[in-house]
Design a protein around this motif. Sequence first.
Motif, PDB file in Angstrom:
ATOM      1  N   ILE A 177      -1.713  10.730   7.234  1.00 41.09           N
ATOM      2  CA  ILE A 177      -0.570  10.232   6.473  1.00 41.09           C
ATOM      3  C   ILE A 177      -0.924  10.263   5.001  1.00 41.09           C
ATOM      4  O   ILE A 177      -1.849   9.569   4.556  1.00 41.09           O
ATOM      5  CB  ILE A 177      -0.201   8.781   6.854  1.00 41.09           C
ATOM      6  CG1 ILE A 177      -0.119   8.621   8.367  1.00 41.09           C
ATOM      7  CG2 ILE A 177       1.105   8.367   6.192  1.00 41.09           C
ATOM      8  CD1 ILE A 177      -0.083   7.173   8.814  1.00 41.09           C
ATOM      9  N   ASP A 178      -0.203  11.073   4.235  1.00 38.21           N
ATOM     10  CA  ASP A 178      -0.343  11.077   2.783  1.00 38.21           C
ATOM     11  C   ASP A 178       0.813  10.263   2.219  1.00 38.21           C
ATOM     12  O   ASP A 178       1.966  10.494   2.590  1.00 38.21           O
ATOM     13  CB  ASP A 178      -0.287  12.511   2.237  1.00 38.21           C
ATOM     14  CG  ASP A 178      -1.438  13.369   2.752  1.00 38.21           C
ATOM     15  OD1 ASP A 178      -2.560  13.182   2.262  1.00 38.21           O
ATOM     16  OD2 ASP A 178      -1.210  14.206   3.650  1.00 38.21           O
ATOM     17  N   GLY A 179       0.524   9.318   1.350  1.00 37.86           N
ATOM     18  CA  GLY A 179       1.625   8.531   0.805  1.00 37.86           C
ATOM     19  C   GLY A 179       1.157   7.425  -0.107  1.00 37.86           C
ATOM     20  O   GLY A 179      -0.026   7.332  -0.456  1.00 37.86           O
ATOM     21  N   THR A 180       2.113   6.580  -0.475  1.00 37.89           N
ATOM     22  CA  THR A 180       1.801   5.371  -1.249  1.00 37.89           C
ATOM     23  C   THR A 180       2.064   4.183  -0.331  1.00 37.89           C
ATOM     24  O   THR A 180       3.137   4.072   0.260  1.00 37.89           O
ATOM     25  CB  THR A 180       2.672   5.283  -2.517  1.00 37.89           C
ATOM     26  OG1 THR A 180       2.398   6.430  -3.320  1.00 37.89           O
ATOM     27  CG2 THR A 180       2.345   4.029  -3.312  1.00 37.89           C
ATOM     28  N   GLU A 203      -9.131  -4.719  -0.716  1.00 40.71           N
ATOM     29  CA  GLU A 203      -7.668  -4.707  -0.646  1.00 40.71           C
ATOM     30  C   GLU A 203      -7.101  -3.744  -1.681  1.00 40.71           C
ATOM     31  O   GLU A 203      -7.550  -3.723  -2.827  1.00 40.71           O
ATOM     32  CB  GLU A 203      -7.119  -6.115  -0.873  1.00 40.71           C
ATOM     33  CG  GLU A 203      -7.497  -7.065   0.260  1.00 40.71           C
ATOM     34  CD  GLU A 203      -6.817  -8.416   0.123  1.00 40.71           C
ATOM     35  OE1 GLU A 203      -6.088  -8.800   1.048  1.00 40.71           O
ATOM     36  OE2 GLU A 203      -7.035  -9.066  -0.925  1.00 40.71           O
ATOM     37  N   PHE A 204      -6.139  -2.967  -1.247  1.00 41.19           N
ATOM     38  CA  PHE A 204      -5.466  -2.008  -2.121  1.00 41.19           C
ATOM     39  C   PHE A 204      -3.976  -2.371  -2.132  1.00 41.19           C
ATOM     40  O   PHE A 204      -3.383  -2.581  -1.071  1.00 41.19           O
ATOM     41  CB  PHE A 204      -5.622  -0.586  -1.598  1.00 41.19           C
ATOM     42  CG  PHE A 204      -7.058  -0.137  -1.468  1.00 41.19           C
ATOM     43  CD1 PHE A 204      -7.683   0.565  -2.484  1.00 41.19           C
ATOM     44  CD2 PHE A 204      -7.789  -0.430  -0.313  1.00 41.19           C
ATOM     45  CE1 PHE A 204      -9.002   0.976  -2.364  1.00 41.19           C
ATOM     46  CE2 PHE A 204      -9.105  -0.014  -0.180  1.00 41.19           C
ATOM     47  CZ  PHE A 204      -9.719   0.680  -1.212  1.00 41.19           C
ATOM     48  N   VAL A 205      -3.389  -2.431  -3.323  1.00 43.42           N
ATOM     49  CA  VAL A 205      -1.961  -2.743  -3.449  1.00 43.42           C
ATOM     50  C   VAL A 205      -1.269  -1.545  -4.097  1.00 43.42           C
ATOM     51  O   VAL A 205      -1.752  -1.010  -5.109  1.00 43.42           O
ATOM     52  CB  VAL A 205      -1.747  -4.027  -4.281  1.00 43.42           C
ATOM     53  CG1 VAL A 205      -0.251  -4.285  -4.495  1.00 43.42           C
ATOM     54  CG2 VAL A 205      -2.387  -5.222  -3.573  1.00 43.42           C
ATOM     55  N   ASN A 206      -0.143  -1.132  -3.492  1.00 45.25           N
ATOM     56  CA  ASN A 206       0.584   0.064  -3.948  1.00 45.25           C
ATOM     57  C   ASN A 206      -0.371   1.227  -4.190  1.00 45.25           C
ATOM     58  O   ASN A 206      -0.385   1.826  -5.270  1.00 45.25           O
ATOM     59  CB  ASN A 206       1.392  -0.247  -5.215  1.00 45.25           C
ATOM     60  CG  ASN A 206       2.515  -1.220  -4.907  1.00 45.25           C
ATOM     61  OD1 ASN A 206       3.120  -1.162  -3.831  1.00 45.25           O
ATOM     62  ND2 ASN A 206       2.788  -2.131  -5.830  1.00 45.25           N
ATOM     63  N   ALA A 207      -1.151   1.507  -3.190  1.00 45.04           N
ATOM     64  CA  ALA A 207      -2.196   2.522  -3.323  1.00 45.04           C
ATOM     65  C   ALA A 207      -1.719   3.863  -2.792  1.00 45.04           C
ATOM     66  O   ALA A 207      -1.214   3.957  -1.674  1.00 45.04           O
ATOM     67  CB  ALA A 207      -3.434   2.076  -2.550  1.00 45.04           C
ATOM     68  N   SER A 208      -1.883   4.905  -3.599  1.00 40.31           N
ATOM     69  CA  SER A 208      -1.632   6.268  -3.125  1.00 40.31           C
ATOM     70  C   SER A 208      -2.909   6.804  -2.516  1.00 40.31           C
ATOM     71  O   SER A 208      -3.989   6.645  -3.090  1.00 40.31           O
ATOM     72  CB  SER A 208      -1.206   7.167  -4.291  1.00 40.31           C
ATOM     73  OG  SER A 208       0.043   6.747  -4.767  1.00 40.31           O
ATOM     74  N   THR A 218      -8.398   6.819  -1.178  1.00 40.19           N
ATOM     75  CA  THR A 218      -7.401   6.870  -2.254  1.00 40.19           C
ATOM     76  C   THR A 218      -7.184   8.318  -2.704  1.00 40.19           C
ATOM     77  O   THR A 218      -8.014   9.197  -2.466  1.00 40.19           O
ATOM     78  CB  THR A 218      -7.864   6.034  -3.462  1.00 40.19           C
ATOM     79  OG1 THR A 218      -9.173   6.471  -3.850  1.00 40.19           O
ATOM     80  CG2 THR A 218      -7.907   4.555  -3.123  1.00 40.19           C
ATOM     81  N   ASP A 219      -6.044   8.530  -3.377  1.00 39.66           N
ATOM     82  CA  ASP A 219      -5.681   9.861  -3.882  1.00 39.66           C
ATOM     83  C   ASP A 219      -6.785  10.499  -4.711  1.00 39.66           C
ATOM     84  O   ASP A 219      -7.027  11.697  -4.626  1.00 39.66           O
ATOM     85  CB  ASP A 219      -4.433   9.731  -4.773  1.00 39.66           C
ATOM     86  CG  ASP A 219      -3.249  10.423  -4.153  1.00 39.66           C
ATOM     87  OD1 ASP A 219      -3.400  10.973  -3.042  1.00 39.66           O
ATOM     88  OD2 ASP A 219      -2.178  10.421  -4.780  1.00 39.66           O
TER      89      ASP A 219
END
Length: 258
Positions: A139-142, A172-177, A203-204
Amino acid sequence: MILILAALASLSAGAAQTGLSIDRDREVLFQVSTIDALLLAVYDGVLPVGELKEKGDFGIGTFDKLAGEMILLDGVCYQVKEDGVAYVVSDDLTTPFASVTFFDHDETVLIEEAANLTEFVGILEASLPSKNAFYAVRIDGTFPYVRTRSVPAQERPYPLLADAVSDQTVFEFVNASGTIVGFWTPQFAAGINVPGSHLHFITDDRTAGGHILDLRVDGVEVALDVTASILMALPTAGDFFDLDLTGDLSADLEKVEK
Ligand SMILES: [Zn+2]
């Protein structure tokens, strides 16, 4: 149905030739050791990453002495250490447990609603063409939220995995691409791998990630690669050889994964 036909087509194409064709090799899930051996503290690396990468360009696992979380993505192998940072690893680092394949996008599952990890997995499972197949999941996404962990290198005498994870660091990652990399494994493979979903994150910018403990998705496209064959490489010496693998370790696995 499309998926089943594709799997049969690739099998018959391979069978028509002598030896394994390249196409057929791509549909093999290659696995080092078993999840129950890892639960029982078989942490010494047995296969170099350089050889693992000949068996796939996509996958997850861990490293010698249980040192961190593996993400193999687009042919590059990353080690998320206990500082949460993703390091590109050298080919001579070894793994005691890993699953890899060459990722071919066979099926797409669209998940439109917001969901936590449990809900997400439930929706994904309801959408799988068959629960008796192995799937690589990408899954690639934000993602609104991702919680991951990593585990530091262990020392002998090795603790059981359920105890080793008490040393884990949580991130923890928030709104992470980024990209979720993992597998969905059928229940009949319990003891060999993690039944259901086992997902890692990176992460991206490929600088951080880990083993996913929880997440929130809000509309994602899940790419699935169904693998028609599984190939296991078992350790031929060391702790694995004399291990009692007759027990049911599902309770330990539950503790480790969550
Ligand atoms: Zn993991």
